[in-house]
Design an enzyme around this catalytic site. Structure first.
Site, PDB file in Angstrom:
ATOM      1  CG  ASP A  35      -2.006  -0.697   1.077  1.00 61.41           C
ATOM      2  OD1 ASP A  35      -2.191  -1.465   0.112  1.00 61.41           O
ATOM      3  OD2 ASP A  35      -2.901  -1.181   1.812  1.00 61.41           O
TER       4      ASP A  35
ATOM      5  CE  LYS B 259      -9.295   0.187   2.881  1.00 62.83           C
ATOM      6  NZ  LYS B 259      -8.673  -1.197   2.369  1.00 62.83           N
TER       7      LYS B 259
ATOM      8  CE  LYS C 109     -17.770   4.388   4.498  1.00 60.57           C
ATOM      9  NZ  LYS C 109     -18.596   3.439   4.209  1.00 60.57           N
TER      10      LYS C 109
ATOM     11  CE1 TYR D 241     -17.756  -0.805   1.951  1.00 57.68           C
ATOM     12  CE2 TYR D 241     -17.445  -3.254   2.691  1.00 57.68           C
ATOM     13  CZ  TYR D 241     -17.154  -1.993   1.838  1.00 57.68           C
ATOM     14  OH  TYR D 241     -16.350  -2.227   0.817  1.00 57.68           O
TER      15      TYR D 241
ATOM     16  CB  CYS E 172      16.051 -20.878 -18.423  1.00 51.37           C
ATOM     17  SG  CYS E 172      15.983 -20.674 -16.712  1.00 51.37           S
TER      18      CYS E 172
ATOM     19  CB  CYS F 106      18.891 -23.901 -17.736  1.00 53.33           C
ATOM     20  SG  CYS F 106      19.111 -22.167 -17.663  1.00 53.33           S
TER      21      CYS F 106
ATOM     22  CB  CYS G 293      20.508 -20.277 -14.360  1.00 51.97           C
ATOM     23  SG  CYS G 293      18.687 -20.783 -14.232  1.00 51.97           S
TER      24      CYS G 293
ATOM     25  CG  ASP H 104      -1.254   4.997  -0.647  1.00 53.42           C
ATOM     26  OD1 ASP H 104      -2.089   4.724  -1.467  1.00 53.42           O
ATOM     27  OD2 ASP H 104      -1.384   4.515   0.613  1.00 53.42           O
TER      28      ASP H 104
ATOM     29  NE  ARG I 160     -12.526  -0.937  -6.168  1.00 56.89           N
ATOM     30  CZ  ARG I 160     -11.590  -0.229  -5.576  1.00 56.89           C
ATOM     31  NH1 ARG I 160     -12.001   0.635  -4.774  1.00 56.89           N
ATOM     32  NH2 ARG I 160     -10.334  -0.376  -5.410  1.00 56.89           N
TER      33      ARG I 160
ATOM     34  CG  ASP J   3      -6.720  -7.211   3.202  1.00 57.52           C
ATOM     35  OD1 ASP J   3      -7.195  -6.377   2.148  1.00 57.52           O
ATOM     36  OD2 ASP J   3      -5.589  -7.227   3.275  1.00 57.52           O
TER      37      ASP J   3
ATOM     38  CB  CYS K 173      19.073 -17.249 -16.180  1.00 56.55           C
ATOM     39  SG  CYS K 173      19.090 -18.497 -17.198  1.00 56.55           S
TER      40      CYS K 173
ATOM     41  CD  GLU L  27     -13.846  -5.503   0.923  1.00 55.10           C
ATOM     42  OE1 GLU L  27     -12.455  -5.539   0.122  1.00 55.10           O
ATOM     43  OE2 GLU L  27     -14.703  -4.534   0.606  1.00 55.10           O
TER      44      GLU L  27
ATOM     45  CD  GLU M  97     -18.053   1.138   8.128  1.00 52.25           C
ATOM     46  OE1 GLU M  97     -18.482   0.082   7.992  1.00 52.25           O
ATOM     47  OE2 GLU M  97     -18.308   2.260   7.486  1.00 52.25           O
TER      48      GLU M  97
ATOM     49  CB  SER N  28     -10.085   4.294  -4.225  1.00 47.54           C
ATOM     50  OG  SER N  28      -9.854   5.426  -4.954  1.00 47.54           O
ATOM     51  CG  LEU N  29     -12.502   4.659   1.033  1.00 51.02           C
ATOM     52  CD1 LEU N  29     -12.896   3.979   2.546  1.00 51.02           C
ATOM     53  CD2 LEU N  29     -13.866   6.044   1.111  1.00 51.02           C
TER      54      LEU N  29
ATOM     55  CE  LYS O  12      -4.809   0.421   4.558  1.00 49.85           C
ATOM     56  NZ  LYS O  12      -4.189   0.258   3.406  1.00 49.85           N
TER      57      LYS O  12
END
Length: 739
Positions: free
Chosen positions: A45, A130, A304, A240, A465, A438, A435, A49, A151, A132, A459, A188, A128, A94-95, A328
């Site tokens: 993230d 979030k 929110k 939600y 390979c 190979c 490698c 960002d 989405r 994942d 390699c 979610e 609330e 998105s948020l 986050k």
């Protein structure tokens, strides 16, 4: 010279800013596809960002350079192929993100400033967890679930109705009363830790695939073409939010979510109302403290504005509501021991070291592996030789005790080495120079611009390979390359694992081995049938329209393969997957050498004179030392010669012929494209101009004849006007070449 990616924005020239925005758009788009479509994130993230913030800052400094594919104008990733498309009536946005308490303070203060004229207004917020997981939208008509979608890119998602019907938390009919005639419930889809561990155990016992984390596994489960497989994963759902609705479910965010519970949905019991920064942060700390005991992944807390009328007044910024923010969590950490270091070989031949760890739980996920990136990272230095762990470089050794964290709660990384616990006999790690798969030499290239070694060792085995083979085969048949319809990643994997395809030449002999192909497809059909049998009775009852498609289209596949036996030369060159040779460079090589035989001849002769390649390789605009070095590596490898020889027995690339209209009005002229092109991509514009005999340049000069200017044209437009260069619009360009 400072690289553009590191150069301060206020020091960028307009030309550098344009190049940097193109790089950022491509990098963010790739990361979005990896996360939203492939369910395999390649950036955490914070890294994502950082790219997004740099993009936004450059756009603010250079508003005339905003691209039509700008990350600031898009959300998520395009919907994946294989599912019907669903256009969201209300975009799924998105948020904005907060990483510190001060970010939350700033968010609240922005709200108070916006509503400062409402002297008596008391701003109330909800807080609330979030979740994942994977966002989904569920449309109900007269209380009945009729359609569900992912989405996607925020505007268009994938129709996964059949798979969503198998989730027990999603009611087929709304309970209670008072629901609108039509409403999209959003939330979610996720997988609990217990179900994730059970799935890993079942898969391991059956010799199946390993699973990385609950979020990716839930997302992959939800995109199964066989809904019975989805049903067997026991996914969950939290509601939600909502999208289009014939009536608002309530006057506030909090009351609306409580309505969802009355209608039969699971909602978070940790959702609260708060009136101040202190109350919001207190709830954040409470949820963070309970995080490890929840039984499912969360990665932050969402705040929110509670009143819906105030949400509407505060409004939206591009791609994000102003009235909401995601606070986050910092990455969790744990201590473990490095048991060994293994080397994996990627698609481009990169030798990627991976530390195998004593298993440790971080954020509810058992971590046993962590990437060590490259040999410099193992030594504790970056590409400039500076220490990345403390004042002095601290390397990573087998036997070391290390502190790890899941960056962005997804990708494990080593934070530090606990030197006081290092075993006395722990020796520095010796990175291999060949490698492991190979046995071809593994080299670190020299960057011709900086004179420094590349941080990655690769390699040189290229096409022979095995570790690179599957990804190279996927690239070979991809849309921009040979474009063989029906031979996607799933079938490439199947045929490779069955021993039917090892090199690209084998693709063109599949038809001669029809019985073996059918046997491989039959084995897959049996495996899918077994998965359906393992689904619960309820799951089988809920599965609709599951069909066996293993044998469908076999003749169509063989015909599609045969149709590509005489590919365009530039497509064929690109399909070979030579490093640093993309579609544009492949086209330059095709135009320069006209036939594959001539490219091979020059490539081999250049490889034979590697100490002085320019004595052999012609001076070609658009072909620099990096590409020449890549050609030397490729054509200087006898094993690659053998693979190409076998391939050319099956296919005959067409000689490149530049078709230029004799009476083209732009033949011989120099053309520059600038601004946001709305009817063609840059590569399409360049190819179109060249087909009509024009030369395409990247900058405006006295030699420029025509400037094609789209919206947002900046300094190039001004310079063209100063020099008296003919300036036309995109529509004018199409009219001009049509003459």
């Amino acid at each position: 010279m400072v690289e553009r990616a590191d150069k301060p924005i206020d020091e960028l020239t307009e030309a550098e800013a344009e190049v940097e925005l193109a790089r950022l758009a491509a990098a963010i788009a790739q990361a979005n596809i990896a996360y939203h479509q492939n369910d395999a994130p390649d950036l955490n993230d914070a890294e994502w960002d950082a790219l997004k913030r740099r993009n936004d800052a450059i756009e603010e400094a250079f508003p005339g350079l905003v691209r039509v594919d700008s990350p600031s104008l898009t959300v998520g990733a395009p919907p994946a192929e294989g599912f019907a498309k669903v256009r969201h009536a209300v975009p799924m946005l998105s948020l904005a993100k907060a990483y510190t308490d001060q970010d939350v303070v700033d968010f609240i203060q922005r709200g108070h400033r916006f509503f400062e004229r409402d002297k008596e207004l008391e701003l109330v917020f909800t807080a609330e967890p979030k979740i994942d997981g994977l966002s989904a939208s569920l449309r109900y008509e007269n209380g009945v679930f009729v359609q569900g979608a992912t989405r996607g890119d925020g505007t268009v998602g994938e129709d996964i109705t059949a798979n969503l019907r198998t989730i027990a938390d999603i009611p087929a009919k709304l309970a209670g009363t008072g629901w609108p005639d039509s409403i999209e419930i959003r939330g979610e889809v996720y997988m609990t830790y217990a179900e994730f561990q059970a799935l890993k155990a079942r898969s391991a016992a059956a010799g199946g695939q390993d699973y990385v984390n609950p979020r990716n596994t839930a997302a992959g489960s939800l995109r199964q073409k066989d809904a019975a497989v989805t049903a067997s994963r026991n996914l969950r759902f939290f509601a939600y939010a909502w999208g289009q609705s014939s009536a608002e479910p309530a006057d506030t965010q909090y009351d609306a979510v409580q309505k969802f519970a009355e209608w039969g949905f699971k909602v978070s019991p940790l959702m609260v109302r708060a009136k101040s920064v202190e109350e919001l942060v207190a709830q954040y700390r409470l949820i963070e403290a309970q995080r490890s005991s929840l039984g499912y992944d969360i990665d932050g807390v969402v705040y929110k504005v509670d009143r819906l009328d105030l949400q509407q007044r505060w409004g939206f910024v591009t791609g994000e509501p102003r009235w909401a923010i995601a606070h986050k969590f910092p990455a969790e950490q744990a201590t473990t021991v490095v048991k060994r270091i293994d080397i994996q070989v990627g698609r481009t031949g990169t030798l990627a070291p991976v530390a195998r760890l004593a298993p440790v739980t971080v954020g509810g996920v058992v971590v046993e592996n962590v990437t060590l990136h490259n040999e410099d990272y193992i030594k504790g230095i970056d590409s400039t030789g500076r220490s990345i762990r403390g004042d002095e470089p601290i390397d990573v050794r087998i036997g070391d005790t290390v502190v790890i964290q899941r960056a962005g709660d997804v990708i494990p990384q080593i934070v530090r080495v606990v030197l006081e616990k290092r075993p006395a006999n722990a020796a520095p790690y010796e990175f291999p120079h060949e490698c492991p798969i190979c046995k071809s030499p593994a080299t670190r290239e020299i960057n011709p611009k900086t004179g420094k070694e590349d941080s990655r060792r690769r390699c040189t085995g290229e096409l022979v390979c095995a570790a690179q083979a599957v990804e190279r085969l996927r690239h070979f048949v991809s849309r921009g390359a040979m474009d063989i319809e029906g031979l996607g990643a799933e079938n490439i994997d199947l045929f490779f694992n069955a021993g039917l395809i090892k090199t690209a030449a084998d693709i063109f002999t599949l038809k001669d081995r029809r019985a073996e192909v059918q046997a491989a497809l039959g084995a897959r059909r049996e495996a899918q049938a077994k998965l359906r049998e393992e689904a619960s009775g309820k799951a089988r009852k809920n599965v609709r329209g599951v069909e066996d498609r293993n044998y469908e289209g076999l003749e169509k596949l063989f015909n599609a393969i045969d149709a590509r036996r005489e590919p365009e030369l530039d497509r064929f060159i690109f399909a070979l997957g030579i490093r640093h040779i993309g579609e544009t460079t492949a086209a330059v090589l095709a135009r320069t050498f006209s036939t594959m035989e001539e490219l091979i001849r020059v490539g081999k002769e250049t490889a034979a004179h590697a100490d002085d390649p320019h004595s052999v390789f012609p001076d070609v605009d658009g072909i620099g030392d990096t590409v020449i070095e890549a050609l030397i590596d490729f054509f200087g490898n006898q094993r690659n010669d053998d693979v190409i020889e076998a391939l050319l027995k099956q296919v005959k690339p067409k000689p490149y012929v530049l078709s230029v209209s004799a009476d083209s009005v732009v033949a011989g002229k120099t053309v520059v494209f600038t601004g946001s092109l709305e009817k063609m991509t840059r590569s399409e514009a360049k190819a179109m101009a060249e087909r009509h005999g024009a030369k395409v340049a990247g900058s405006v000069s006295a030699q420029t004849d025509i400037l094609v200017a789209g919206p947002g044209a900046g300094s190039k437009l001004k310079k063209a006007e100063d020099l008296g260069v003919q300036v036309i619009s995109e529509d004018d360009w199409f009219a001009l070449i049509a003459k």
